[in-house]
Motif scaffolding. Structure first.
Motif, PDB file in Angstrom:
ATOM      1  N   UNK A 421       1.185  -1.087  -0.256  1.00  0.00           N
ATOM      2  CA  UNK A 421       0.130   0.167   0.213  1.00  0.00           C
ATOM      3  C   UNK A 421       1.167   0.963  -0.305  1.00  0.00           C
ATOM      4  N   UNK A 422       1.090   1.937  -1.291  1.00  0.00           N
ATOM      5  CA  UNK A 422       1.359   3.849  -1.134  1.00  0.00           C
ATOM      6  C   UNK A 422       0.913   4.638  -0.629  1.00  0.00           C
ATOM      7  N   UNK A 429       0.626  15.205  -1.089  1.00  0.00           N
ATOM      8  CA  UNK A 429       1.725  14.834  -1.529  1.00  0.00           C
ATOM      9  C   UNK A 429       2.262  13.298  -1.715  1.00  0.00           C
ATOM     10  N   UNK A 430       1.450  12.793  -3.444  1.00  0.00           N
ATOM     11  CA  UNK A 430       2.391  10.878  -3.209  1.00  0.00           C
ATOM     12  C   UNK A 430       3.957  10.841  -2.935  1.00  0.00           C
ATOM     13  N   UNK A 449      -3.665   2.502  -3.476  1.00  0.00           N
ATOM     14  CA  UNK A 449      -3.322   2.888  -2.931  1.00  0.00           C
ATOM     15  C   UNK A 449      -2.542   4.444  -4.056  1.00  0.00           C
ATOM     16  N   UNK A 450      -2.044   5.953  -3.882  1.00  0.00           N
ATOM     17  CA  UNK A 450      -1.930   6.716  -4.421  1.00  0.00           C
ATOM     18  C   UNK A 450      -0.369   6.848  -3.804  1.00  0.00           C
ATOM     19  N   UNK A 451       0.682   7.187  -5.455  1.00  0.00           N
ATOM     20  CA  UNK A 451       2.510   7.014  -4.976  1.00  0.00           C
ATOM     21  C   UNK A 451       2.820   7.009  -6.402  1.00  0.00           C
ATOM     22  N   UNK A 474      -1.468   6.476  -9.624  1.00  0.00           N
ATOM     23  CA  UNK A 474      -0.723   6.213  -9.760  1.00  0.00           C
ATOM     24  C   UNK A 474       0.014   6.565 -10.372  1.00  0.00           C
ATOM     25  N   UNK A 475       0.712   7.729 -10.762  1.00  0.00           N
ATOM     26  CA  UNK A 475       1.616   8.094 -11.614  1.00  0.00           C
ATOM     27  C   UNK A 475       2.739   6.340 -11.418  1.00  0.00           C
ATOM     28  N   UNK A 476       3.581   5.765 -12.847  1.00  0.00           N
ATOM     29  CA  UNK A 476       4.389   5.381 -13.157  1.00  0.00           C
ATOM     30  C   UNK A 476       5.210   5.523 -14.414  1.00  0.00           C
ATOM     31  N   UNK A 477       6.598   5.647 -13.716  1.00  0.00           N
ATOM     32  CA  UNK A 477       8.334   6.008 -14.664  1.00  0.00           C
ATOM     33  C   UNK A 477       8.359   4.730 -15.293  1.00  0.00           C
TER      34      UNK A 477
END
Length: 600
Positions: A421-422, A429-430, A449-451, A474-477
């Motif tokens: 869990x993020x 903020x994330x 979650x969010x992250x 959720x941002x994925x780089x």
């Protein structure tokens, strides 16, 4: 994030010599205090009463070293000795409060039970058991209060016979009074010493708990049973010796026992190995009150913090596995339903965090001076020696950095779920979760979650992604392979919250390629259709697609299906119609305006 670092020493040999000198000087200082200054002994008296016990304050039960003098130890500088002269196997009682300097218990083959009733026995010095290789002593405190500056169990190198102290029952209290004192379970090179607090007994102190002091092995402190407590203001040290003999020492918190200390240190000096802290059973708690780092292996190898079956470790400390380069093979084990570890971080730099049920919860803290949040990090970034195994149970973290040559795998494919869990930072903020070798989700895995994720994400059939927590982003780089995955998204009531990603609806935003497959499940139970506003909502974004979009199944739960499109840059809900309900203050202002302008 801010992390603590330690500089490297010039050589291992120099470091070992320094630690040996430090430990020897410390122990010598303790013993030296016995015969210095205000601690000078005025009278030495030996218990010579009945072997079945007697009254502590009765002069007839004591024999002084000087002929004709026969006092009970009652002066501030007196030494009282229980030894093999009568082999006490009975109960020492008190008919008044007692005060004296210190107590030796030497080679008593029976059990000495101190039953003080409502009285208090105060020592201005220490209570010591075991001053010879052959000694074996068993002491019980059953009723009343004993105060001493320090307790030493097992004080002679080479002694392997157990010296045991038990504090038994809800009316038994043993308190140490000085910051430099406390409870020393195994000292001077002895072995097998035991300090047991049970059935509601209590020990407290301004100093420390040290299990295995100066080369002592197999020492045990056990706090067991509902209401049994051990509380110190200083640190709890498990394995504090200066040689390989300081090993196999244990702290056990069992069956609703409670232990509290300012810091947990395992393998403190020298070459202490294989020391263990066990917290097991529903209601059993180890609480760390300080913000200093707690070391599961400062030096030495094979130290273990094990939390089982409802036991909890709770604190504001960052738990670090293997601080020095020679401290390897350490582990934190969280096993079974209800077990939990709470802290401001886990740094598995030279060891393994293994979660097989229960929860690991990592929180951040606010620094009012710098006005920043720090902590909440899961780290395993010192090569292959750094391992996090999340098999079942959960880990909740605000940040992560996993760089050990292998993908971070969530879940073991078993029947029980495993959740990563993020959590958001305290400012909303994330946090950032970096997986240098990728994030892999097993069939029993949940990512929630969010992250911000740095690294590629893959998985197998059965894995679940729950974006946000009413709603989130959720941002994925990196890349995202959705083959076999089930992505859960939600759309909220846009009449009440802004139609923005992370506020009114979930967003999975992938900066790299998105491989089609698996499913996307959209929860619209909170959405209320309306009129006045029409908008496209981007729920999944990507830079490019791999495979046919038809391979990704899209479904809706909680309400009727909404129109959607899979476009070149993502999955959209299209032409979403909704109303905005003005806040009461806006309605009131609107009504006032109508009146002012004569409308109505």
């Amino acid at each position: 994030m801010r992390f603590m670092t330690r500089g490297a020493s010039t050589s291992q040999a120099t470091k070992g010599q320094s630690r040996t000198r430090m430990a020897t000087q410390f122990f010598t200082a303790i013993i030296g205090l016995t015969f210095a200054g205000s601690w000078a002994v005025a009278a030495t008296t030996v218990y010579t009463g009945s072997s079945s016990g007697g009254v502590f304050n009765d002069d007839d039960n004591w024999s002084a070293a000087s002929p004709g003098d026969n006092p009970a130890p009652e002066g501030l500088n007196d030494l009282g000795i229980f030894n093999s002269t009568t082999n006490v196997d009975g109960t020492i009682t008190f008919d008044a409060d007692a005060t004296h300097f210190r107590t030796f218990v030497q080679n008593t083959s029976g059990t000495i039970a101190f039953d003080t009733g409502d009285f208090k026995w105060t020592m201005t010095g220490f209570f010591l058991t075991g001053t010879a290789v052959t000694e074996q002593n068993h002491i019980q405190l059953i009723n009343g209060e004993i105060q001493s500056e320090i307790i030493l169990l097992g004080n002679t190198a080479g002694s392997t016979n157990p010296n045991v102290i038990e504090v038994i029952g809800p009316t038994a209290l043993w308190h140490t009074t000085t910051t430099g004192g406390g409870f020393r379970v195994g000292s001077g090179g002895s072995a097998n010493s035991q300090f047991i607090v049970r059935d509601g007994g209590t020990i407290t102190g301004n100093g420390q708990i040290i299990i295995g002091l100066v080369s002592s092995a197999n020492g045990l402190m056990r706090v067991t049973g509902d209401g049994s407590t051990a509380t110190v203001a200083g640190s709890i040290q498990v394995g504090g010796g200066n040689s390989a003999q300081s090993e196999n020492n244990r702290l056990e918190v069992l069956d609703s026992g409670h232990v509290t200390g300012g810091q947990l240190l395992m393998g403190v000096t020298g070459f202490a190995d294989n020391n263990t802290t066990l917290v097991s059973g529903t209601g059993s708690t180890l609480t760390i009150t300080g913000v200093s780092r707690s070391d599961i292996g400062r030096v030495g190898a094979g130290h273990t913090l094990q939390i089982d079956n409802g036991g909890t470790v709770d604190g504001s400390a960052n738990f670090t596995l293997g601080v020095e380069a020679d401290s390897t093979g350490n582990q934190i084990l969280v096993n079974g339903s209800g077990a939990s570890l709470t802290g401001t971080g886990v740094d598995a730099r030279r060891g393994t965090l293994s979660v097989n049920g229960g929860a690991v919860i990592l929180n951040d803290v606010f620094d009012a001076e710098d006005e920043v949040y720090s902590g909440g990090a899961l780290l395993a970034n010192v090569g292959a020696s750094s391992v996090v195994d999340l098999n079942q149970g959960s880990i909740s973290a605000i940040h992560a950095n996993i760089a050990n040559g292998s993908a971070f795998t969530v879940g073991d494919g078993g029947a029980e779920s495993a959740t990563y869990h993020m959590k958001k930072i305290g400012d909303g903020n994330n946090g950032t979760h970096t997986f240098a070798d990728g994030l892999s989700l097993s069939s029993n895995a949940i990512l929630s979650g969010s992250g911000n994720i740095v690294g590629s994400v893959t998985g197998t059939a059965g894995a679940q992604i729950d974006v946000g927590a009413s709603p989130g982003v959720i941002n994925v780089d990196g890349s995202w392979n959705n083959t076999g995955l089930n992505v859960g998204l939600e759309v909220g009531n846009l009449a009440l919250v802004p139609a923005q990603a992370g506020v009114g609806y979930d967003l999975l935003n992938v900066s790299g390629p998105f491989s089609h497959g698996g499913t996307v499940n959209i929860d619209v139970s909170g959405f209320a259709a309306g009129s006045g506003f029409v908008q496209d909502l981007k729920l999944i974004g990507w830079s490019s697609e791999v495979g046919s979009s038809a391979a990704t199944g899209v479904s809706f739960v909680g309400g009727p299906a909404l129109p959607f499109q899979i476009r070149s840059d993502g999955l959209y809900l299209t032409d979403v119609s909704f109303s905005i309900i003005p806040e009461p203050s806006t309605i009131a202002m609107f009504a006032i305006g109508l009146i002012l302008f004569g409308v109505g």
